[in-house]
Write a protein that holds these residues in place. Structure first.
Motif, mmCIF file in Angstrom:
data_model
loop_
_atom_site.group_PDB
_atom_site.id
_atom_site.type_symbol
_atom_site.label_atom_id
_atom_site.label_comp_id
_atom_site.label_asym_id
_atom_site.label_seq_id
_atom_site.Cartn_x
_atom_site.Cartn_y
_atom_site.Cartn_z
ATOM 1 N N SER A 40 0.982 -1.270 0.174
ATOM 2 C CA SER A 40 0.119 -0.007 0.065
ATOM 3 C C SER A 40 0.869 1.175 0.052
ATOM 4 O O SER A 40 2.046 1.076 0.376
ATOM 5 C CB SER A 40 -0.925 0.059 1.117
ATOM 6 N N GLY A 41 0.048 2.382 -0.277
ATOM 7 C CA GLY A 41 0.974 3.907 -0.120
ATOM 8 C C GLY A 41 1.884 3.997 -1.642
ATOM 9 O O GLY A 41 2.174 2.959 -2.485
ATOM 10 N N ILE A 42 1.981 5.256 -1.749
ATOM 11 C CA ILE A 42 2.932 5.549 -2.807
ATOM 12 C C ILE A 42 4.424 5.659 -2.474
ATOM 13 O O ILE A 42 5.102 5.826 -3.308
ATOM 14 C CB ILE A 42 2.313 7.128 -3.391
ATOM 15 N N SER A 43 4.763 5.817 -1.163
ATOM 16 C CA SER A 43 6.127 5.999 -0.684
ATOM 17 C C SER A 43 6.097 5.579 0.891
ATOM 18 O O SER A 43 5.076 5.488 1.559
ATOM 19 C CB SER A 43 6.826 7.254 -1.156
ATOM 20 N N ASP A 44 7.373 5.515 1.242
ATOM 21 C CA ASP A 44 7.413 5.470 2.765
ATOM 22 C C ASP A 44 7.630 6.834 3.327
ATOM 23 O O ASP A 44 8.715 7.281 2.976
ATOM 24 C CB ASP A 44 8.752 4.302 2.952
ATOM 25 N N PRO A 45 6.770 7.137 4.374
ATOM 26 C CA PRO A 45 6.846 8.647 4.919
ATOM 27 C C PRO A 45 8.255 8.602 5.448
ATOM 28 O O PRO A 45 8.724 9.909 5.730
ATOM 29 C CB PRO A 45 5.677 8.568 5.581
ATOM 30 N N THR A 46 8.840 7.525 6.151
ATOM 31 C CA THR A 46 9.975 7.873 6.854
ATOM 32 C C THR A 46 11.013 7.755 6.049
ATOM 33 O O THR A 46 12.200 8.146 6.398
ATOM 34 C CB THR A 46 10.153 6.787 7.813
ATOM 35 N N ASN A 47 11.101 7.233 4.818
ATOM 36 C CA ASN A 47 12.227 7.225 3.873
ATOM 37 C C ASN A 47 11.759 7.631 2.302
ATOM 38 O O ASN A 47 12.055 6.577 1.466
ATOM 39 C CB ASN A 47 12.758 5.807 3.943
ATOM 40 N N PRO A 48 11.426 8.624 2.002
ATOM 41 C CA PRO A 48 10.972 9.028 0.765
ATOM 42 C C PRO A 48 12.144 9.275 -0.428
ATOM 43 O O PRO A 48 12.897 9.842 0.071
ATOM 44 C CB PRO A 48 10.090 10.525 0.879
ATOM 45 N N SER A 49 12.094 8.459 -1.306
ATOM 46 C CA SER A 49 13.297 8.826 -2.392
ATOM 47 C C SER A 49 12.709 8.240 -3.508
ATOM 48 O O SER A 49 11.641 7.615 -3.810
ATOM 49 C CB SER A 49 14.399 7.861 -1.932
ATOM 50 N N LEU A 50 13.316 8.481 -4.804
ATOM 51 C CA LEU A 50 12.767 8.026 -6.103
ATOM 52 C C LEU A 50 12.965 6.395 -5.931
ATOM 53 O O LEU A 50 11.873 5.886 -6.551
ATOM 54 C CB LEU A 50 13.734 8.567 -7.060
#
Length: 319
Positions: A169-179
């Motif tokens: 789920s989700g579009i990215s990890d809020p704690t480690n957002p990166s490309l």
């Protein structure tokens, strides 16, 4: 070319205007009151009716549908789609936050479906009635007949719960957002969306290629000693693109419908998830804004397909 574009744009404007009327009327005729739905059932009392009437007057919902439509249309032509009935935020701002993830998901999904459909469709046409052709048929029929949400649930069970390769789920990890993290979250929903749309494309590519490979100009090219690769890619493939382009352009609504389902399953924060929540809560302004964006997308994709006809086939002239 210019005259053709002007005529098509005029037709699209007329169609778009009719779509706005239909959408606005249908949305406002749906059962339920958006103001009353904002009040919890346990807080309804004798003063609720007066509060609801006051809010409806402030928002102009007590006016006739024709007056509401006229005010909405004049504001929309100036880029103002109104405000969300739930949180009071501008609809353009709400949609702007969600359109990026949806375009990203649809774009990558469409790219994957084309990367699957064209090679398999061409090879199936070249080797008709072979094991490769039957295998491609099984894959295409499977992508059409198996619901995308079922494939998504199976994929989550296998690749998330069993092997833990991809997030569920989700579009990215809020704690480690990166490309890299964003791409990691995108793989599973985009591949499933692309697989669901690859079947129809593959069948049309195969059918169109079979027609072109049996044409006289292909037999002439073969008689002149042209290599099979040159005959397929230089001659037959280009002419077979016209019906395929039509299918791709008209498949945009289906692609969006698949994206809506995928966004629900993978909690992808896109427009599909926003549309579903807005429908459930009768947020008229957001629903109409969402429908308008979809109508514009479909009309533009069909116009783009008409223009591309002249690029892939010089025999077609736009007059």
């Amino acid at each position: 070319m210019a005259a053709f574009l002007v005529r098509r744009l005029a037709i699209n404007v007329l169609v778009f205007w009719l779509i706005t009327i239909a959408i606005f009327a249908l949305v406002h005729k749906t059962p339920g009151d958006p103001i009353a739905m904002q009040i919890p059932a346990d807080q309804l009392n004798s003063g609720s009716a007066e509060f609801i009437a006051q809010k409806r007057h402030e928002l102009g919902l007590d006016q006739s549908l024709l007056v509401q439509y006229w005010h909405w249309l004049t504001n929309a032509l100036h880029g103002d789609l109104g405000y969300s009935l739930l949180n009071g935020r501008p609809v353009t701002e709400v949609l702007g936050e969600r359109i990026g993830p949806t375009v990203e998901l649809m774009g990558v999904g469409l790219l994957i479906s084309l990367l699957v459909a064209f090679p398999l469709g061409i090879l199936a046409a070249r080797r008709r009635n072979s094991l490769l052709d039957y295998g491609a048929t099984v894959v295409s029929l499977g992508s059409v007949s198996i619901p995308v949400f079922f494939v998504a649930l199976i994929a989550i069970y296998v690749f998330t719960l069993k092997f833990q390769w991809f997030p569920s789920s989700g579009i990215s990890d809020p704690t480690n957002p990166s490309l890299l993290d964003t791409l990691h979250h995108l793989v599973l929903p985009a591949v499933i969306l692309g697989f669901g749309n690859s079947g129809p494309f593959m069948r049309y590519v195969r059918s169109s290629m079979i027609t072109e490979l049996g044409a006289d100009y292909v037999r002439t090219a073969n008689a002149k000693g042209a290599s099979p690769r040159r005959v397929v890619l230089r001659h037959a493939f280009r002419n077979s693109l016209i019906p395929v382009l039509t299918v791709i352009a008209t498949n945009v609504p289906q692609l969006l419908a698949g994206a809506v389902v995928i966004e629900q399953v993978f909690a992808w924060p896109g427009m599909g998830q926003l549309a579903v929540s807005s429908v459930n809560q009768h947020d008229y302004s957001v629903i109409v804004g969402f429908a308008l964006l979809i109508a514009i997308l479909v009309l533009l994709s069909n116009l783009l397909a008409d223009v591309l006809y002249t690029v892939v086939d010089p025999r077609v002239r736009l007059r």
